[in-house]
Write a protein that holds these residues in place. Structure first.
Motif, PDB file in Angstrom:
ATOM      1  N   PRO A   2      23.583  24.467  32.187  1.00  0.00           N
ATOM      2  CA  PRO A   2      23.545  23.439  33.234  1.00  0.00           C
ATOM      3  C   PRO A   2      22.907  24.012  34.500  1.00  0.00           C
ATOM      4  N   LEU A   3      21.968  23.274  35.050  1.00  0.00           N
ATOM      5  CA  LEU A   3      21.264  23.735  36.253  1.00  0.00           C
ATOM      6  C   LEU A   3      21.282  22.653  37.323  1.00  0.00           C
ATOM      7  N   LEU A   4      21.192  23.112  38.567  1.00  0.00           N
ATOM      8  CA  LEU A   4      20.809  22.258  39.677  1.00  0.00           C
ATOM      9  C   LEU A   4      19.435  22.719  40.116  1.00  0.00           C
ATOM     10  N   VAL A   5      18.455  21.799  40.106  1.00  0.00           N
ATOM     11  CA  VAL A   5      17.094  22.168  40.467  1.00  0.00           C
ATOM     12  C   VAL A   5      16.709  21.458  41.764  1.00  0.00           C
ATOM     13  N   GLU A   6      15.871  22.119  42.518  1.00  0.00           N
ATOM     14  CA  GLU A   6      15.450  21.560  43.800  1.00  0.00           C
ATOM     15  C   GLU A   6      14.568  20.338  43.609  1.00  0.00           C
ATOM     16  N   SER A   7      13.764  20.352  42.526  1.00  0.00           N
ATOM     17  CA  SER A   7      12.834  19.260  42.256  1.00  0.00           C
ATOM     18  C   SER A   7      12.768  19.020  40.753  1.00  0.00           C
ATOM     19  N   LEU A   8      12.777  17.745  40.348  1.00  0.00           N
ATOM     20  CA  LEU A   8      12.671  17.437  38.928  1.00  0.00           C
ATOM     21  C   LEU A   8      11.302  17.829  38.373  1.00  0.00           C
ATOM     22  N   ILE A   9      10.287  17.774  39.212  1.00  0.00           N
ATOM     23  CA  ILE A   9       8.952  18.130  38.753  1.00  0.00           C
ATOM     24  C   ILE A   9       8.903  19.589  38.316  1.00  0.00           C
ATOM     25  N   SER A  10       9.598  20.465  39.048  1.00  0.00           N
ATOM     26  CA  SER A  10       9.600  21.883  38.686  1.00  0.00           C
ATOM     27  C   SER A  10      10.249  22.101  37.322  1.00  0.00           C
ATOM     28  N   PHE A  11      11.200  21.252  36.953  1.00  0.00           N
ATOM     29  CA  PHE A  11      11.820  21.340  35.627  1.00  0.00           C
ATOM     30  C   PHE A  11      10.893  20.790  34.555  1.00  0.00           C
ATOM     31  N   MET A  12      10.246  19.670  34.853  1.00  0.00           N
ATOM     32  CA  MET A  12       9.425  19.003  33.854  1.00  0.00           C
ATOM     33  C   MET A  12       8.117  19.737  33.585  1.00  0.00           C
ATOM     34  N   ASN A  13       7.563  20.404  34.590  1.00  0.00           N
ATOM     35  CA  ASN A  13       6.297  21.110  34.362  1.00  0.00           C
ATOM     36  C   ASN A  13       6.479  22.618  34.164  1.00  0.00           C
ATOM     37  N   ASN A  14       7.737  23.022  33.884  1.00  0.00           N
ATOM     38  CA  ASN A  14       8.014  24.418  33.511  1.00  0.00           C
ATOM     39  C   ASN A  14       7.713  25.402  34.626  1.00  0.00           C
ATOM     40  N   SER A  15       8.022  25.053  35.853  1.00  0.00           N
ATOM     41  CA  SER A  15       7.748  25.949  36.975  1.00  0.00           C
ATOM     42  C   SER A  15       9.030  26.359  37.705  1.00  0.00           C
ATOM     43  N   LEU A  16      10.119  26.515  36.956  1.00  0.00           N
ATOM     44  CA  LEU A  16      11.373  26.976  37.559  1.00  0.00           C
ATOM     45  C   LEU A  16      11.279  28.459  37.905  1.00  0.00           C
ATOM     46  N   LYS A  17      11.838  28.814  39.048  1.00  0.00           N
ATOM     47  CA  LYS A  17      11.910  30.201  39.481  1.00  0.00           C
ATOM     48  C   LYS A  17      13.198  30.362  40.290  1.00  0.00           C
ATOM     49  N   PRO A  18      13.704  31.595  40.458  1.00  0.00           N
ATOM     50  CA  PRO A  18      15.012  31.776  41.109  1.00  0.00           C
ATOM     51  C   PRO A  18      15.158  31.088  42.452  1.00  0.00           C
ATOM     52  N   SER A  19      14.062  30.847  43.134  1.00  0.00           N
ATOM     53  CA  SER A  19      14.161  30.234  44.465  1.00  0.00           C
ATOM     54  C   SER A  19      14.346  28.716  44.432  1.00  0.00           C
ATOM     55  N   ASN A  20      14.190  28.079  43.254  1.00  0.00           N
ATOM     56  CA  ASN A  20      14.287  26.619  43.237  1.00  0.00           C
ATOM     57  C   ASN A  20      15.312  26.067  42.240  1.00  0.00           C
ATOM     58  N   TYR A  21      16.198  26.940  41.715  1.00  0.00           N
ATOM     59  CA  TYR A  21      17.273  26.411  40.878  1.00  0.00           C
ATOM     60  C   TYR A  21      18.489  27.328  40.936  1.00  0.00           C
ATOM     61  N   ILE A  22      19.646  26.763  40.577  1.00  0.00           N
ATOM     62  CA  ILE A  22      20.906  27.505  40.520  1.00  0.00           C
ATOM     63  C   ILE A  22      21.612  27.122  39.221  1.00  0.00           C
ATOM     64  N   ILE A  23      22.156  28.102  38.521  1.00  0.00           N
ATOM     65  CA  ILE A  23      22.890  27.834  37.289  1.00  0.00           C
ATOM     66  C   ILE A  23      24.334  27.460  37.623  1.00  0.00           C
ATOM     67  N   VAL A  24      24.812  26.386  36.998  1.00  0.00           N
ATOM     68  CA  VAL A  24      26.208  25.988  37.159  1.00  0.00           C
ATOM     69  C   VAL A  24      27.003  26.712  36.076  1.00  0.00           C
ATOM     70  N   THR A  25      27.736  27.742  36.457  1.00  0.00           N
ATOM     71  CA  THR A  25      28.507  28.527  35.503  1.00  0.00           C
ATOM     72  C   THR A  25      29.904  27.933  35.336  1.00  0.00           C
ATOM     73  N   GLY A  26      30.690  28.533  34.471  1.00  0.00           N
ATOM     74  CA  GLY A  26      32.009  27.969  34.196  1.00  0.00           C
ATOM     75  C   GLY A  26      31.913  26.838  33.193  1.00  0.00           C
ATOM     76  N   GLN A  27      32.709  25.821  33.372  1.00  0.00           N
ATOM     77  CA  GLN A  27      32.767  24.707  32.422  1.00  0.00           C
ATOM     78  C   GLN A  27      32.574  23.359  33.131  1.00  0.00           C
ATOM     79  N   PRO A  28      31.327  22.961  33.403  1.00  0.00           N
ATOM     80  CA  PRO A  28      31.126  21.613  33.953  1.00  0.00           C
ATOM     81  C   PRO A  28      31.616  20.571  32.943  1.00  0.00           C
ATOM     82  N   PRO A  29      32.277  19.519  33.377  1.00  0.00           N
ATOM     83  CA  PRO A  29      32.809  18.516  32.448  1.00  0.00           C
ATOM     84  C   PRO A  29      31.684  17.706  31.799  1.00  0.00           C
ATOM     85  N   PRO A  30      31.916  17.215  30.574  1.00  0.00           N
ATOM     86  CA  PRO A  30      30.907  16.371  29.908  1.00  0.00           C
ATOM     87  C   PRO A  30      30.511  15.146  30.726  1.00  0.00           C
ATOM     88  N   SER A  31      31.416  14.687  31.578  1.00  0.00           N
ATOM     89  CA  SER A  31      31.117  13.495  32.389  1.00  0.00           C
ATOM     90  C   SER A  31      29.929  13.712  33.318  1.00  0.00           C
TER      91      SER A  31
END
Length: 297
Positions: free
Chosen positions: A79-108
């Protein structure tokens, strides 16, 4: 000499002025009391922060409870929070524009895929060697009304059962088909240059692997100007109905069709051979319908 007159202040005006000052002071005191004593301030850890601001100094958030906002996506099960959806869709994620949600985010939370979410948790390194920050999930707020780009926001292995249920056998041997057309309109306008165009195109198609059996020549009165290039049909509506009916039955999903016309024509359509067809030109809609009739089933 005239004597200057002293201005006298009315007792009523003095009382009104004093009353106004008292009201202003009271209002200010009430405002200060409301915002400092009566109305508690929002805790700093509950104020959503942007990913870019946090990643300017990620070390400062290690072990600290904070709230981060971003677009919620799932990549390879993470699970990630990304700064921009475009960076996710065009494969341009880098440490400065996303954060991993660790632990157990609920299915909801998956209801908010592609939408902005505020996630609260404790900062930790998700991958310190790459400088990837994580936030250990504690709670979230999904922004239901947020507009988004259409797309798929969960990167996962496709379900092969779907492919098995929807598998269609495709003919591995593709065939090439062609229709060469020239109407001529009438004898005095059936110039030989149109026939020469047909000859050249027939020859070129065979050079490119088209079988002569798959090349349908529709020409003038149905008779060629030489014996080398075979003519199957005269240039009429009925002939075109016949040719495209044959193609609709013969052509498969991987087959291709080349449609060529050299002829008189205009905004009304493509000319036919007038002495054999007095119903008018082949209209653009008729040609489109013939092409659409080939479903390649």
């Amino acid at each position: 000499m005239s004597k200057s007159k002293k201005t006298k202040t009315s007792p009523k005006k003095s009382i009104a002025l004093i009353a106004m000052i008292v009201i202003l002071i009271g209002t200010n005191l009430a405002t200060i009391y409301y915002f400092t004593l009566y109305q508690p301030s929002i805790p700093a850890e509950d104020v959503p922060q942007n990913i870019g601001d946090v990643m300017d100094n990620p070390v400062a958030y290690i072990g600290k409870t904070f709230t981060i906002t971003g677009y919620y996506v799932i990549s390879a099960g993470y699970p990630l929070l990304v700064e921009s959806l475009i960076s996710f869709m065009n494969n341009s994620l880098k440490p400065s524009n996303y954060i991993i949600v660790t632990g157990q985010p609920p299915p909801s939370m998956e209801e908010f895929l592609g939408l902005q979410c505020d996630v609260k948790g404790v900062g930790e390194w998700a991958d310190q060697s790459d400088g990837v920050l994580g936030v250990r999930f504690s709670s979230y707020i999904g922004r239901v009304g947020e507009s988004t780009f259409p797309g798929i926001y969960e990167d996962k292995v496709l379900d092969m059962a779907w492919f098995k249920d929807n598998l269609e056998v495709i003919d591995p041997t593709a065939e090439k088909y062609a229709v060469l057309y020239s109407g001529g309109i009438k004898p005095e306008k059936a110039y030989y240059r149109y026939w020469n165009d047909i000859i050249y195109m027939h020859f070129i198609l065979q050079m490119h692997g088209y079988s002569e059996d798959n090349i349908y020549v529709v020409y003038k009165d149905g008779v060629g100007e030489d014996t080398y290039t075979p003519v199957e049909y005269p240039a009429t509506h009925t002939s075109m109905d016949t040719v495209f009916n044959i193609l609709s039955q013969e052509m498969g999903a991987r087959d291709t069709l080349f449609f060529y016309t050299t002829n008189h024509g205009g905004s009304g359509g493509i000319s036919v051979w007038g002495p054999m067809d007095n119903t008018g030109a082949l209209t653009h809609n008729q040609v489109a319908d013939w092409l659409d009739s080939i479903t390649c089933d």
